[in-house]
Design a protein around this motif. Structure first.
Motif, PDB file in Angstrom:
ATOM      1  N   MET A 106      -3.992   5.189   5.336  1.00 46.89           N
ATOM      2  CA  MET A 106      -2.981   4.003   5.017  1.00 46.89           C
ATOM      3  C   MET A 106      -3.548   3.420   5.711  1.00 46.89           C
ATOM      4  N   ILE A 112       0.946  -1.198  -0.046  1.00 50.86           N
ATOM      5  CA  ILE A 112       0.223   0.244  -0.094  1.00 50.86           C
ATOM      6  C   ILE A 112       1.011   1.334   0.144  1.00 50.86           C
ATOM      7  N   TRP A 113       0.398   2.012  -0.574  1.00 51.86           N
ATOM      8  CA  TRP A 113       1.302   3.714  -0.285  1.00 51.86           C
ATOM      9  C   TRP A 113       0.339   4.539   0.045  1.00 51.86           C
ATOM     10  N   GLU A 114       0.838   6.210  -0.308  1.00 52.48           N
ATOM     11  CA  GLU A 114       0.280   7.196   0.161  1.00 52.48           C
ATOM     12  C   GLU A 114       1.519   8.053  -0.629  1.00 52.48           C
ATOM     13  N   SER A 121      -5.978   1.055   4.625  1.00 53.57           N
ATOM     14  CA  SER A 121      -5.709   0.325   3.420  1.00 53.57           C
ATOM     15  C   SER A 121      -5.136  -1.180   4.176  1.00 53.57           C
ATOM     16  N   LEU A 138      -8.881   1.443  -3.082  1.00 53.11           N
ATOM     17  CA  LEU A 138      -7.631   0.738  -2.035  1.00 53.11           C
ATOM     18  C   LEU A 138      -6.667   0.690  -3.131  1.00 53.11           C
ATOM     19  N   ASN A 139      -5.567   1.985  -2.006  1.00 57.29           N
ATOM     20  CA  ASN A 139      -4.561   2.961  -2.778  1.00 57.29           C
ATOM     21  C   ASN A 139      -3.513   0.936  -2.490  1.00 57.29           C
ATOM     22  N   CYS A 140      -3.395   0.396  -2.985  1.00 58.34           N
ATOM     23  CA  CYS A 140      -2.488  -0.371  -3.755  1.00 58.34           C
ATOM     24  C   CYS A 140      -1.389   0.047  -4.302  1.00 58.34           C
ATOM     25  N   HIS A 141      -0.673  -1.543  -4.830  1.00 54.77           N
ATOM     26  CA  HIS A 141       0.496  -1.275  -5.296  1.00 54.77           C
ATOM     27  C   HIS A 141       0.497  -2.024  -7.045  1.00 54.77           C
TER      28      HIS A 141
END
Length: 304
Positions: A67, A46-48, A70, A166-169
């Motif tokens: 984050m 995950i990232w921000e 997530s 979802l802020n995922c890779h």
């Protein structure tokens, strides 16, 4: 310079930045992660990303809340607190003597794998944490000119298999959408949801203006961007009608104005969608008004 919402003015200082990896700082050319990292192998992370102005991390609480949410969604136990993570961000900023017009990206993956595999049980380390801070100022040329969009055939996913919030890779579908847009001669991609309604763009959130109303998607099929939420907030605070609703390309093609929102670029005007000129083909008055109101909100955050 490429055209798009992530256009940044070239800054030679970024060649010599120090990057945080698991508690240590490395020169840019020495900052590396193992090929057995879960994020590299299967996009398991995950990232921000957030801005720093005048030494202040802008809207950072909202970014960290997202984050941590997530992390819960993907079953990733974070062995540190929000305070500890912010201390490491501050350590990175201080090491680079950074205070203003900074873009920070924080990435957390599940950890190193024993062998290439999706199975989280084969992870043999704790989470890997990478913090990259760069000197970045958004290109005023892009804001003054506006960008063009092309509607991709790649749809935003349904919440039952990869929730778009979802802020995922795992961003491959967004990359595919952008590639289609670039091949069509546009700057970025507009993406529809599984029902054919306008959802979002490949890396930003989409808004349109019709008469005295501002429209954006329902939020069910898009990253619920922090800037998106802030624009909705300033609309409410300034008696500007803002509707989160379903609408189609029929509505977009006839819009008076369109713009996109993102952490880096703030508000960026859209002047064409699928070759159709939006409004007069120049940044509109409502977009300009909201940009000013958003900048005021940022100033308030800096001085809080």
């Amino acid at each position: 310079m490429i055209s798009g919402t992530h256009n940044a003015i070239e800054d030679p200082r970024n060649k010599d930045i120090k990057i945080f990896i698991n508690g240590e700082l490395f020169a840019r050319e020495e900052a590396k992660i193992s090929v057995f990292d879960s994020g590299y192998l299967v996009g398991d992370g995950i990232w921000e990303a957030f801005r720093v102005h005048q030494g202040q991390m802008i809207f950072v609480d909202k970014h960290l809340d997202r984050m941590w949410q997530s992390a819960k969604v993907i079953g990733l136990k974070l062995p540190f607190s929000k305070t500890e993570l912010l201390q490491n961000v501050r350590k990175t900023l201080d090491a680079n003597v950074m205070k203003d017009h900074i873009h920070v990206r924080v990435m957390v993956t599940r950890g190193f794998k024993k062998t290439p595999s999706q199975d989280p049980r084969l992870t043999i380390s704790g989470p890997n944490v990478v913090i990259i801070a760069e000197h970045k100022i958004a290109s005023e040329e892009t804001k003054n000119k506006g960008i063009t969009l092309f509607t991709s055939t790649i749809r935003r996913g349904s919440p039952d298999y990869l929730d778009p919030r979802l802020n995922c890779h795992s961003k491959l579908h967004e990359v595919q959408a952008l590639i289609q847009a670039l091949e069509a001669g546009a700057d970025e991609a507009l993406m529809l949801d599984v029902h054919g309604f306008v959802a979002t763009c490949n890396a930003t959130n989409f808004f349109m203006v019709r008469g005295e109303e501002v429209w954006t998607s329902t939020g069910q099929y898009c990253m619920n961007g922090i800037t998106r939420g802030n624009v909705i907030q300033v609309c409410k605070e300034n008696n500007i009608i803002c509707k989160e609703k379903n609408f189609s390309l029929f509505d977009v093609y006839g819009a008076d104005e369109c713009f996109v929102t993102g952490t880096f670029g703030g508000l960026t005007p859209v002047i064409k969608v699928d070759g159709r000129t939006i409004g007069e083909g120049t940044p509109g008055t409502v977009t300009s008004q909201l940009s000013t109101l958003y900048k005021s909100l940022v100033e308030k955050e800096i001085n809080s």
